[in-house]
Scaffold this motif. Sequence first.
Motif, PDB file in Angstrom:
ATOM      1  N   ARG A   1       0.837  -1.212   0.000  1.00 42.47           N
ATOM      2  CA  ARG A   1       0.000   0.000   0.000  1.00 42.47           C
ATOM      3  C   ARG A   1       0.865   1.253   0.000  1.00 42.47           C
ATOM      4  N   ALA A   2       1.968   1.218   0.735  1.00 43.18           N
ATOM      5  CA  ALA A   2       2.859   2.382   0.801  1.00 43.18           C
ATOM      6  C   ALA A   2       3.501   2.664  -0.553  1.00 43.18           C
ATOM      7  N   THR A   3       3.808   1.630  -1.320  1.00 42.41           N
ATOM      8  CA  THR A   3       4.459   1.854  -2.618  1.00 42.41           C
ATOM      9  C   THR A   3       3.449   2.232  -3.696  1.00 42.41           C
ATOM     10  N   VAL A   4       2.225   1.723  -3.605  1.00 44.93           N
ATOM     11  CA  VAL A   4       1.206   2.010  -4.615  1.00 44.93           C
ATOM     12  C   VAL A   4       0.627   3.406  -4.426  1.00 44.93           C
ATOM     13  N   GLY A   5       0.495   3.834  -3.192  1.00 48.13           N
ATOM     14  CA  GLY A   5      -0.016   5.173  -2.921  1.00 48.13           C
ATOM     15  C   GLY A   5      -1.004   5.167  -1.768  1.00 48.13           C
ATOM     16  N   PRO A   6      -1.174   6.321  -1.154  1.00 49.64           N
ATOM     17  CA  PRO A   6      -2.090   6.407  -0.018  1.00 49.64           C
ATOM     18  C   PRO A   6      -3.522   6.083  -0.440  1.00 49.64           C
ATOM     19  N   GLY A   7      -4.200   5.347   0.425  1.00 53.77           N
ATOM     20  CA  GLY A   7      -5.595   5.018   0.152  1.00 53.77           C
ATOM     21  C   GLY A   7      -5.804   3.820  -0.743  1.00 53.77           C
ATOM     22  N   ALA A   8      -4.722   3.132  -1.150  1.00 55.53           N
ATOM     23  CA  ALA A   8      -4.877   1.950  -2.008  1.00 55.53           C
ATOM     24  C   ALA A   8      -5.596   0.849  -1.237  1.00 55.53           C
ATOM     25  N   LYS A   9      -6.461   0.148  -1.927  1.00 51.40           N
ATOM     26  CA  LYS A   9      -7.220  -0.944  -1.312  1.00 51.40           C
ATOM     27  C   LYS A   9      -6.765  -2.274  -1.906  1.00 51.40           C
ATOM     28  N   VAL A  10      -6.655  -3.267  -1.053  1.00 57.06           N
ATOM     29  CA  VAL A  10      -6.263  -4.598  -1.495  1.00 57.06           C
ATOM     30  C   VAL A  10      -7.500  -5.318  -2.004  1.00 57.06           C
ATOM     31  N   LEU A  11      -7.448  -5.744  -3.255  1.00 53.30           N
ATOM     32  CA  LEU A  11      -8.544  -6.511  -3.836  1.00 53.30           C
ATOM     33  C   LEU A  11      -8.324  -8.009  -3.664  1.00 53.30           C
ATOM     34  N   ARG A  12      -7.045  -8.413  -3.726  1.00 55.14           N
ATOM     35  CA  ARG A  12      -6.738  -9.839  -3.626  1.00 55.14           C
ATOM     36  C   ARG A  12      -5.284 -10.010  -3.202  1.00 55.14           C
ATOM     37  N   ALA A  13      -5.045 -10.994  -2.363  1.00 56.67           N
ATOM     38  CA  ALA A  13      -3.689 -11.341  -1.941  1.00 56.67           C
ATOM     39  C   ALA A  13      -3.595 -12.855  -1.842  1.00 56.67           C
ATOM     40  N   LEU A  14      -2.670 -13.429  -2.576  1.00 57.34           N
ATOM     41  CA  LEU A  14      -2.477 -14.878  -2.574  1.00 57.34           C
ATOM     42  C   LEU A  14      -1.011 -15.184  -2.279  1.00 57.34           C
ATOM     43  N   LEU A  15      -0.772 -16.183  -1.457  1.00 55.01           N
ATOM     44  CA  LEU A  15       0.577 -16.680  -1.256  1.00 55.01           C
ATOM     45  C   LEU A  15       0.751 -17.869  -2.186  1.00 55.01           C
ATOM     46  N   CYS A  16       1.773 -17.793  -3.031  1.00 52.59           N
ATOM     47  CA  CYS A  16       2.000 -18.840  -4.026  1.00 52.59           C
ATOM     48  C   CYS A  16       3.449 -19.289  -3.980  1.00 52.59           C
ATOM     49  N   ARG A  17       3.669 -20.477  -4.462  1.00 54.96           N
ATOM     50  CA  ARG A  17       5.034 -20.990  -4.627  1.00 54.96           C
ATOM     51  C   ARG A  17       5.359 -20.875  -6.107  1.00 54.96           C
ATOM     52  N   ARG A  18       6.407 -20.117  -6.410  1.00 53.65           N
ATOM     53  CA  ARG A  18       6.821 -19.876  -7.795  1.00 53.65           C
ATOM     54  C   ARG A  18       8.319 -20.137  -7.903  1.00 53.65           C
ATOM     55  N   GLU A  19       8.670 -21.068  -8.761  1.00 50.57           N
ATOM     56  CA  GLU A  19      10.078 -21.401  -9.011  1.00 50.57           C
ATOM     57  C   GLU A  19      10.823 -21.686  -7.711  1.00 50.57           C
ATOM     58  N   GLY A  20      10.172 -22.424  -6.813  1.00 52.97           N
ATOM     59  CA  GLY A  20      10.809 -22.825  -5.561  1.00 52.97           C
ATOM     60  C   GLY A  20      10.820 -21.772  -4.469  1.00 52.97           C
ATOM     61  N   GLN A  21      10.237 -20.604  -4.723  1.00 54.70           N
ATOM     62  CA  GLN A  21      10.202 -19.514  -3.742  1.00 54.70           C
ATOM     63  C   GLN A  21       8.752 -19.154  -3.433  1.00 54.70           C
ATOM     64  N   TYR A  22       8.516 -18.652  -2.228  1.00 55.90           N
ATOM     65  CA  TYR A  22       7.185 -18.163  -1.888  1.00 55.90           C
ATOM     66  C   TYR A  22       7.075 -16.694  -2.271  1.00 55.90           C
ATOM     67  N   VAL A  23       5.978 -16.351  -2.916  1.00 56.53           N
ATOM     68  CA  VAL A  23       5.700 -14.961  -3.295  1.00 56.53           C
ATOM     69  C   VAL A  23       4.236 -14.648  -2.997  1.00 56.53           C
ATOM     70  N   TYR A  24       3.978 -13.386  -2.708  1.00 59.80           N
ATOM     71  CA  TYR A  24       2.603 -12.915  -2.602  1.00 59.80           C
ATOM     72  C   TYR A  24       2.215 -12.302  -3.937  1.00 59.80           C
ATOM     73  N   ARG A  25       1.092 -12.736  -4.494  1.00 59.36           N
ATOM     74  CA  ARG A  25       0.528 -12.130  -5.703  1.00 59.36           C
ATOM     75  C   ARG A  25      -0.575 -11.200  -5.239  1.00 59.36           C
ATOM     76  N   LEU A  26      -0.378  -9.905  -5.444  1.00 59.64           N
ATOM     77  CA  LEU A  26      -1.291  -8.890  -4.931  1.00 59.64           C
ATOM     78  C   LEU A  26      -2.000  -8.162  -6.065  1.00 59.64           C
ATOM     79  N   THR A  27      -3.244  -7.823  -5.823  1.00 60.28           N
ATOM     80  CA  THR A  27      -4.013  -6.956  -6.710  1.00 60.28           C
ATOM     81  C   THR A  27      -4.544  -5.831  -5.842  1.00 60.28           C
TER      82      THR A  27
END
Length: 107
Positions: free
Chosen positions: A57-83
């Motif tokens: 939220r801090a990088t996208v801008g003030p007041g940004a709302k999270v629509l979706r957040a998923l924790l996924c395993r990609r290429e052996g690493q854990y990543v959050y896929r955020l919208t």
Amino acid sequence: MIKALGLCLVFASLAAGTSQAQARPKSDDQCLGQAEVRDLVNQNAVLPPEVVLRKARATVGPGAKVLRALLCRREGQYVYRLTLLRRDGRVIHQVVSARPARSDAPR
């Protein structure tokens, strides 16, 4: 009234487009359920979602709302896929590492 209806249609179309795009993760992505995320957070294997979301939220801008957040395993690493939805109506997709900072890591 017409303006409100127009905004509803815009958000409905954005949501439909977002859900279709999110429904088709990369073929090597394996997204996890809530119980699995909770277990990994408790094991300190991944950052808690609230930490990642606060930073996003801090990088996208003030007041940004999270629509979706998923924790996924990609290429052996854990990543959050955020919208996120910015205040100006733009939908932003981010992939953020879920790896916690290690205090015992060599410098």
